[in-house]
Design a protein around this motif. Structure first.
Motif, mmCIF file in Angstrom:
data_model
loop_
_atom_site.group_PDB
_atom_site.id
_atom_site.type_symbol
_atom_site.label_atom_id
_atom_site.label_comp_id
_atom_site.label_asym_id
_atom_site.label_seq_id
_atom_site.Cartn_x
_atom_site.Cartn_y
_atom_site.Cartn_z
ATOM 1 N N VAL A 181 -0.594 22.042 -8.140
ATOM 2 C CA VAL A 181 0.773 21.931 -7.601
ATOM 3 C C VAL A 181 1.701 21.237 -8.595
ATOM 4 C CG1 VAL A 181 0.197 21.907 -5.149
ATOM 5 C CG2 VAL A 181 0.200 19.758 -6.420
ATOM 6 N N GLU A 182 2.967 21.567 -8.449
ATOM 7 C CA GLU A 182 3.969 20.937 -9.299
ATOM 8 C C GLU A 182 4.218 19.521 -8.747
ATOM 9 O OE1 GLU A 182 8.646 21.535 -10.161
ATOM 10 O OE2 GLU A 182 7.556 23.221 -9.251
ATOM 11 N N ASP A 183 4.243 18.544 -9.652
ATOM 12 C CA ASP A 183 4.455 17.163 -9.192
ATOM 13 C C ASP A 183 5.920 16.967 -8.783
ATOM 14 O OD1 ASP A 183 4.039 14.564 -8.585
ATOM 15 O OD2 ASP A 183 3.881 13.840 -10.658
ATOM 16 N N PHE A 184 6.166 16.129 -7.840
ATOM 17 C CA PHE A 184 7.542 15.765 -7.496
ATOM 18 C C PHE A 184 7.568 14.335 -6.965
ATOM 19 C CE2 PHE A 184 6.884 16.395 -2.932
ATOM 20 C CZ PHE A 184 5.803 17.284 -2.926
ATOM 21 N N GLU A 185 8.768 13.761 -7.025
ATOM 22 C CA GLU A 185 8.887 12.357 -6.618
ATOM 23 C C GLU A 185 9.546 12.256 -5.261
ATOM 24 O OE1 GLU A 185 10.861 9.977 -9.537
ATOM 25 O OE2 GLU A 185 9.070 9.924 -10.795
ATOM 26 N N ILE A 186 9.178 11.237 -4.510
ATOM 27 C CA ILE A 186 9.933 10.941 -3.285
ATOM 28 C C ILE A 186 10.171 9.430 -3.213
ATOM 29 C CG2 ILE A 186 9.096 12.912 -1.907
ATOM 30 C CD1 ILE A 186 7.401 10.768 -0.393
ATOM 31 N N VAL A 187 11.210 9.047 -2.479
ATOM 32 C CA VAL A 187 11.459 7.614 -2.283
ATOM 33 C C VAL A 187 10.479 7.121 -1.233
ATOM 34 C CG1 VAL A 187 13.154 5.898 -1.533
ATOM 35 C CG2 VAL A 187 13.887 7.893 -2.824
ATOM 36 N N CYS A 188 9.693 6.134 -1.601
ATOM 37 C CA CYS A 188 8.706 5.633 -0.640
ATOM 38 C C CYS A 188 8.200 4.266 -1.079
ATOM 39 C CB CYS A 188 7.528 6.598 -0.512
ATOM 40 S SG CYS A 188 6.523 6.721 -1.998
ATOM 41 N N ASN A 189 7.439 3.653 -0.212
ATOM 42 C CA ASN A 189 6.694 2.465 -0.594
ATOM 43 C C ASN A 189 5.313 2.983 -0.986
ATOM 44 O OD1 ASN A 189 4.817 0.274 -0.348
ATOM 45 N ND2 ASN A 189 6.456 -0.897 0.603
ATOM 46 N N GLN A 190 5.044 3.016 -2.285
ATOM 47 C CA GLN A 190 3.846 3.695 -2.781
ATOM 48 C C GLN A 190 2.556 3.096 -2.199
ATOM 49 O OE1 GLN A 190 2.933 3.387 -6.953
ATOM 50 N NE2 GLN A 190 2.342 5.538 -7.062
ATOM 51 N N VAL A 191 2.525 1.755 -2.111
ATOM 52 C CA VAL A 191 1.311 1.099 -1.607
ATOM 53 C C VAL A 191 1.030 1.543 -0.174
ATOM 54 C CG1 VAL A 191 0.306 -1.151 -1.034
ATOM 55 C CG2 VAL A 191 1.638 -0.880 -3.121
ATOM 56 N N GLN A 192 2.109 1.636 0.627
ATOM 57 C CA GLN A 192 1.907 1.985 2.030
ATOM 58 C C GLN A 192 1.514 3.453 2.217
ATOM 59 O OE1 GLN A 192 5.560 0.544 3.760
ATOM 60 N NE2 GLN A 192 4.496 -1.284 4.498
ATOM 61 N N ILE A 193 2.115 4.340 1.420
ATOM 62 C CA ILE A 193 1.742 5.757 1.538
ATOM 63 C C ILE A 193 0.280 5.914 1.121
ATOM 64 C CG2 ILE A 193 2.190 8.096 0.641
ATOM 65 C CD1 ILE A 193 4.286 6.920 2.643
ATOM 66 N N SER A 194 -0.089 5.194 0.082
ATOM 67 C CA SER A 194 -1.475 5.246 -0.370
ATOM 68 C C SER A 194 -2.401 4.700 0.728
ATOM 69 C CB SER A 194 -1.568 4.427 -1.654
ATOM 70 O OG SER A 194 -2.872 4.234 -2.003
ATOM 71 N N GLN A 195 -1.938 3.664 1.424
ATOM 72 C CA GLN A 195 -2.735 3.091 2.511
ATOM 73 C C GLN A 195 -3.014 4.142 3.604
ATOM 74 O OE1 GLN A 195 -0.878 -0.410 4.178
ATOM 75 N NE2 GLN A 195 -2.393 -0.585 5.801
ATOM 76 N N ILE A 196 -2.001 4.962 3.912
ATOM 77 C CA ILE A 196 -2.206 6.014 4.928
ATOM 78 C C ILE A 196 -3.297 6.978 4.474
ATOM 79 C CG2 ILE A 196 -1.169 7.973 6.146
ATOM 80 C CD1 ILE A 196 1.506 6.633 6.031
ATOM 81 N N VAL A 197 -3.182 7.435 3.219
ATOM 82 C CA VAL A 197 -4.139 8.436 2.731
ATOM 83 C C VAL A 197 -5.560 7.845 2.683
ATOM 84 C CG1 VAL A 197 -4.689 9.999 0.818
ATOM 85 C CG2 VAL A 197 -2.313 9.597 1.442
ATOM 86 N N VAL A 198 -5.659 6.594 2.228
ATOM 87 C CA VAL A 198 -6.982 5.946 2.196
ATOM 88 C C VAL A 198 -7.557 5.862 3.614
ATOM 89 C CG1 VAL A 198 -8.194 3.771 1.692
ATOM 90 C CG2 VAL A 198 -6.503 4.649 0.075
ATOM 91 N N ASN A 199 -6.697 5.509 4.580
ATOM 92 C CA ASN A 199 -7.121 5.456 5.986
ATOM 93 C C ASN A 199 -7.646 6.800 6.464
ATOM 94 O OD1 ASN A 199 -6.786 2.894 7.099
ATOM 95 N ND2 ASN A 199 -4.569 3.166 7.322
ATOM 96 N N LEU A 200 -6.908 7.858 6.117
ATOM 97 C CA LEU A 200 -7.296 9.193 6.588
ATOM 98 C C LEU A 200 -8.617 9.622 5.958
ATOM 99 C CD1 LEU A 200 -3.846 11.067 6.584
ATOM 100 C CD2 LEU A 200 -5.076 10.121 8.538
ATOM 101 N N ILE A 201 -8.774 9.331 4.650
ATOM 102 C CA ILE A 201 -10.028 9.716 3.983
ATOM 103 C C ILE A 201 -11.191 8.894 4.553
ATOM 104 C CG2 ILE A 201 -11.246 9.781 1.756
ATOM 105 C CD1 ILE A 201 -8.543 10.340 0.416
ATOM 106 N N SER A 202 -10.927 7.622 4.801
ATOM 107 C CA SER A 202 -11.977 6.756 5.352
ATOM 108 C C SER A 202 -12.403 7.241 6.737
ATOM 109 C CB SER A 202 -11.444 5.321 5.404
ATOM 110 O OG SER A 202 -12.228 4.552 6.242
ATOM 111 N N ASN A 203 -11.430 7.612 7.564
ATOM 112 C CA ASN A 203 -11.743 8.151 8.898
ATOM 113 C C ASN A 203 -12.562 9.429 8.781
ATOM 114 O OD1 ASN A 203 -10.445 6.190 10.300
ATOM 115 N ND2 ASN A 203 -8.645 7.394 10.821
ATOM 116 N N ALA A 204 -12.155 10.289 7.822
ATOM 117 C CA ALA A 204 -12.862 11.560 7.652
ATOM 118 C C ALA A 204 -14.317 11.283 7.259
ATOM 119 C CB ALA A 204 -12.157 12.400 6.591
ATOM 120 N N CYS A 205 -14.529 10.353 6.326
ATOM 121 C CA CYS A 205 -15.904 10.011 5.899
ATOM 122 C C CYS A 205 -16.745 9.564 7.095
ATOM 123 C CB CYS A 205 -15.879 8.854 4.895
ATOM 124 S SG CYS A 205 -15.425 9.354 3.251
#
Ligand code: ATP
Ligand code: MG
Length: 388
Positions: free
Chosen positions: A261-285
């Motif tokens: 995919v083509e990379d793109f930027e969004i305005v966000c709190n990077q640590v918090q967005i990363s926290q969501i993804v880590v949570n989702l992957i952890s739940n999936a595991c």
């Protein structure tokens, strides 16, 4: 009734509702017409405070006017005639869902030894223009809905507080027990025993601080700096790195489409967005731990207005009962001491703070959680419109 110096039979003939209150605002007389207005018979009302009999009157300015009626100066002025200030019109709710626009007329009554206040309830609905009647009805319903919502909110806060107390009490009692053991037990001289106990105490302290951290996010008291732009591909790669230990330990095949995919930027709190993804992957595991061939796939995509991140695992989706509760704080299906049940509710709070969404995407045959985030951040506009 005996103390009141008037004939009750006369009041029973009235087409108005009539209530007589003593100076404590307790009902000492209630005629049959009141019964037809609010479906409460005299036998239930007499002896009770007015606000218990007519809920609608609580917090009303009518209460102040009743007080005024009992106050000395006012009583003297009003002893012979009605004063316009003591006439009130307010919408009134009847049990059978009929709305009356009610005029309430207050007048003081002087007994031998004490004062009373008489309230006459006069139904004005037939006199009102249709549009006024509809307006009053709508206002009443909105007010009732608002109150109902408030009641629900209070009930939820109560429930939440009880759960927090429970969740924090458990680790606290383990810490207390361990500390007492170290203080009094003979084995406490053994270094490895002390080490094991203190490690468990630290784990419990960590659990409590996780709970507090999560609650702070849910209560929007965390660090909400959402002002810089970040590459979503970088943010996701960082999340993968943070999840890699758990993924490897669980022998999960991990796939993603970041190279395509083509990379793109969004305005966000990077640590918090990363926290969501880590949570989702952890739940999936956790969810696929007993599967034979385990896999998780993360997909990044872009619509016209949103970035979408999907975390899909090889699980078969969620049961109806679990599905309904997954975003509730403290809901967990994991063994005691394993999950706090805050992961998804914290993630949802973060997503909403970013004007995004987090949901279980049931269009997939496997379990799929989707996080969507707006490409354009519109906070500045909102702040401007609030100022103006
Ligand atoms: N991918 C998934 N597959 C199946 N069930 C899931 C999945 N993700 C979440 N759940 C269910 O939702 C529940 C709540 O998840 P949540 O992340 O809020 O808390 P938790 O994982 O139990 O605890 P914590 O996140 O604090 O470790 C889980 O306990 C699980 O029952
Ligand atoms: Mg979780």
């Amino acid at each position: 009734m005996g103390a009141l110096e008037f004939e009750a039979e006369i009041l029973e003939q009235f087409d108005h509702g009539v209530i007589v209150l003593n100076s404590d605002h307790e009902v000492c007389y209630w005629n049959h017409r009141m019964n037809s207005f609010i479906s409460t018979p005299a036998s239930e009302a007499v002896g009770k405070p007015l606000n218990e009999c007519i809920e609608r009157l609580s917090n009303s300015i009518l209460n102040e006017k009743i007080d005024l009626c009992f106050s000395d100066g006012m009583s003297q002025i009003l002893s012979s005639k009605l004063h316009p200030e003591l006439v009130d019109i307010f919408p009134f709710y009847k049990c059978e869902k009929r709305y009356f626009a009610m005029k309430v007329i207050l007048s003081p009554i002087f007994g031998d030894s004490q004062k009373y206040c008489m309230l006459q309830f006069v139904d004005q609905s037939p006199l009102l223009a249709h549009e006024d009647y509809v307006r009053i009805q709508a206002e009443t319903i909105t007010e009732q809905e608002r109150r109902h919502e408030e009641d629900l909110k209070l009930a939820n806060i109560g429930q939440m507080a009880a759960t927090v107390v429970h969740e924090i009490n458990n680790p606290l009692s383990i810490i207390t027990a361990d500390a007492e053991t170290l203080q009094f037990e003979k084995k406490a001289k053994d270094f490895s025993y002390i080490k094991a106990k203190s490690e468990r105490m630290l784990r419990m302290v960590d659990r409590i601080s996780q709970i507090i951290k999560g609650l702070k996010v849910i209560a929007h008291q965390g660090d909400w700096d959402i002002s810089d732009s970040y590459s979503l591909v970088d943010t996701l790669r960082e999340s993968f790195e943070l999840s890699s230990e758990k993924v490897h330990k669980n022998k999960v095949l991990f796939m993603h489409n970041l190279n395509d995919v083509e990379d793109f930027e969004i305005v966000c709190n990077q640590v918090q967005i990363s926290q969501i993804v880590v949570n989702l992957i952890s739940n999936a595991c956790d969810a696929i731990v007993n599967h034979e061939s385990k896999w998780i796939r993360v997909e990044l995509s872009k619509t016209e207005s949103e970035a979408e991140i999907r975390v899909i695992d090889c699980g078969p989706g969620l049961s109806k009962e679990v599905k309904e509760k997954i975003f509730d704080p403290f809901f967990t299906s994991k063994p005691i001491g394993k999950g706090t049940g805050l992961g998804l509710s914290v993630s949802l709070s973060i997503a909403e703070a970013h004007k995004g969404k987090l949901w279980l995407d049931e269009s997939y045959k496997n379990t799929c959680f989707c996080l969507s985030l707006p490409l354009e951040w519109e906070f500045e506009e909102e702040v401007e419109s609030e100022d103006s």
